[in-house]
Design an enzyme around this catalytic site. Structure first.
Site, PDB file in Angstrom:
ATOM      1  N   SER A 202      36.713  30.113   6.067  1.00  0.00           N
ATOM      2  CA  SER A 202      36.667  31.258   6.971  1.00  0.00           C
ATOM      3  C   SER A 202      37.084  32.526   6.237  1.00  0.00           C
ATOM      4  O   SER A 202      37.971  32.481   5.376  1.00  0.00           O
ATOM      5  CB  SER A 202      37.612  31.015   8.154  1.00  0.00           C
ATOM      6  N   GLY A 203      36.475  33.644   6.580  1.00  0.00           N
ATOM      7  CA  GLY A 203      36.775  34.894   5.880  1.00  0.00           C
ATOM      8  C   GLY A 203      38.107  35.526   6.250  1.00  0.00           C
ATOM      9  O   GLY A 203      38.823  36.033   5.384  1.00  0.00           O
ATOM     10  N   CYS A 327      46.466  29.645  18.340  1.00  0.00           N
ATOM     11  CA  CYS A 327      45.619  29.060  19.371  1.00  0.00           C
ATOM     12  C   CYS A 327      46.448  28.342  20.426  1.00  0.00           C
ATOM     13  O   CYS A 327      46.017  28.182  21.555  1.00  0.00           O
ATOM     14  CB  CYS A 327      44.653  28.064  18.761  1.00  0.00           C
TER      15      CYS A 327
HETATM   16  C1  LIG Z   1      41.934  29.553  11.294  1.00  0.00           C
HETATM   17  C2  LIG Z   1      41.521  28.151  11.091  1.00  0.00           C
HETATM   18  C3  LIG Z   1      40.285  27.676  11.575  1.00  0.00           C
HETATM   19  C4  LIG Z   1      39.376  28.523  12.418  1.00  0.00           C
HETATM   20  O1  LIG Z   1      38.776  29.556  11.691  1.00  0.00           O
HETATM   21  P1  LIG Z   1      38.114  30.761  12.535  1.00  0.00           P
HETATM   22  O2  LIG Z   1      37.387  31.545  11.501  1.00  0.00           O
HETATM   23  O3  LIG Z   1      39.247  31.503  13.153  1.00  0.00           O
HETATM   24  O4  LIG Z   1      37.218  30.142  13.538  1.00  0.00           O
HETATM   25  C5  LIG Z   1      39.947  26.372  11.328  1.00  0.00           C
HETATM   26  N1  LIG Z   1      40.752  25.568  10.622  1.00  0.00           N
HETATM   27  C6  LIG Z   1      41.931  25.974  10.130  1.00  0.00           C
HETATM   28  C7  LIG Z   1      42.767  25.035   9.334  1.00  0.00           C
HETATM   29  C8  LIG Z   1      42.354  27.282  10.351  1.00  0.00           C
HETATM   30  O5  LIG Z   1      43.532  27.682   9.881  1.00  0.00           O
END
Ligand SMILES: *Cc1c(COP(=O)(O)O)cnc(C)c1O
Length: 410
Positions: A202-203, A327
């Site tokens: 993820s960015g 979350c």
């Molecule tokens: C933040 C996170 C995600 C979700 O990424 P998003 O880009 O926010 O959807 C998934 N897995 C882990 C381990 C993360 O820390």
């Protein structure tokens, strides 16, 4: 960047770095062409996407055609897991192996698949927050379609034995996916050398904007479409590309993955200073192992303190932190990760996650420590549970083995 606050919640999200912002800005304005258009503006945008894909591939040690851009880490996790389930489920392979401490993007996808007739094994972690490759090996069955295990945990920072797990999956002919959202930029990764079949990133956890991610899928693994439409992302994930964010991801991942060990050294030193400064508070505990832990992550529980109240006090002192994952805040259930470590609710509720980056200074670390010490002391003055603990009340005794020694009055 100098702030009026101290940002210690990098596992939740990060700010866009100045270099990344500079790289992406032109694609909002003078370079705003549609990558599918044939005039120069469009071709330039298309070129920028492919350069970014090459950058992501270079960092992961794969070829650019194995990278798909997505909208986030959640989407990458969903696509990886659901695509394997869809394809292999039809062939009677309806078993998935994961862990009890995955991000909800993985856990809730697995729960959805259970409703569709899949069986999911949620491997338990030990009290330090690890699973072993042997656990994976014993869980694999003839009908196992996929093993999906996070590279590093977002709450307690523990790093899983990915190389061994991937090796076992290969031996047994089972596909291996890893959610590497927290690992990217913290741990050097080479998907080919490590035998990783699919990887999500993820960015916004590495100083690119929110709303951009990527999925690596090893060549030869058929990938069903995520969406149907035009020809973008080789027709698998159509929709006009988010060019500025794709450019940002390429820039951010290159920056994040240069000199990983050098950057980690100083972050780890400050992180250890913070841990040492707060676990000396009586009735506290470090969650997750000290070894094999992400360099910026500290997760500590304080008996007799509500994590949410602690966060509010720290906020007043200008410190941004978290009490688990972002979350789960807003719900009253304690974090599934802390419960999986075997912590009682009373202790899981009093947890604080500090995730620092290179921006933190020694002075910041000192300020974080003294603020936490003050806030914990203040909250315990108002805590009925803490009073019972200090008075040695019978029903609180079972909690004491989870935390450091407390001076009781009895
Ligand atoms: C933040 C996170 C995600 C979700 O990424 P998003 O880009 O926010 O959807 C998934 N897995 C882990 C381990 C993360 O820390």
């Amino acid at each position: 960047m100098k702030h009026s606050y101290i940002y210690a919640d990098n596992a939740a999200t990060t700010a866009v770095s100045p270099k990344v912002l500079d790289a992406m800005l032109p694609y909002f304005t003078e370079q705003a062409g549609n990558p599918s258009s044939i005039y120069k503006h469009g071709r330039d945008a298309q070129k920028a996407i492919e350069i970014s894909r090459e950058k992501v591939a270079a960092v992961l040690g794969c070829t650019p055609t194995e990278i798909y851009f997505t909208s986030c880490g959640t989407e990458s996790d969903n696509w990886a897991i659901r695509s394997v389930a869809l394809r292999l489920g039809e062939k009677g392979k309806k078993h998935i192996i994961t862990t009890a401490i995955e991000h909800h993007a993985v856990l809730h996808t697995c729960q959805y698949l259970e409703k569709q007739g899949f069986e999911v094994t949620y491997l338990p972690v030990n009290e330090d927050g690890f699973i072993t490759a042997e656990q994976v090996s014993s869980a694999i069955r003839n009908d196992t379609a996929l093993v999906t295990i996070m590279y590093a945990n977002n709450e307690i920072g523990t790093i899983m034995p990915i190389n061994k797990i991937a090796g076992i999956c290969h031996e047994r002919g089972v596909l291996f996916h890893t959610d590497a959202v927290q690992a990217i930029g913290n741990i050097p990764i080479n998907v080919k050398e490590q035998g990783i079949d699919m990887l999500s990133l993820s960015g916004h956890k590495i100083h690119a904007p929110k709303g951009i991610g990527a999925l690596y899928v090893r060549k030869g693994i058929p990938l069903p479409n995520l969406l149907f439409g035009g020809g973008q992302e080789r027709g698998k994930r159509p929709g006009t590309e988010n060019v500025p964010s794709i450019v940002a991801l390429g820039e951010a991942i290159t920056e994040a993955c240069s000199d990983i060990t050098g950057k980690a050294r100083n972050v780890e030193r400050l992180r250890n200073k913070i841990i040492d400064g707060i676990i000396t508070i009586e009735g506290s505990r470090l969650n997750g192992s000290r070894e094999n832990r992400l360099s910026g992550n500290a997760n500590v529980s304080f008996l007799g303190v509500e994590g949410e109240a602690l966060l509010l006090l720290l906020d007043l002192k200008g410190i941004c932190a978290s009490s688990g994952s972002a979350c789960t805040s807003g719900s009253l259930d304690p974090s599934h990760v802390l419960l999986a470590l075997g912590l009682p609710h009373e202790i899981a509720h009093g947890s604080l996650r500090i995730t620092i980056s290179e921006e933190i200074t020694d002075d910041d670390a000192d300020y974080i420590i003294s603020s936490i010490r003050d806030a914990v002391g203040h909250l315990r003055e108002m805590s009925p549970l803490w009073e019972e603990v200090v008075n040695g009340k019978e029903h609180t005794r079972k909690l004491l083995k989870f935390v450091s020694e407390i001076k009781t009055k009895s």
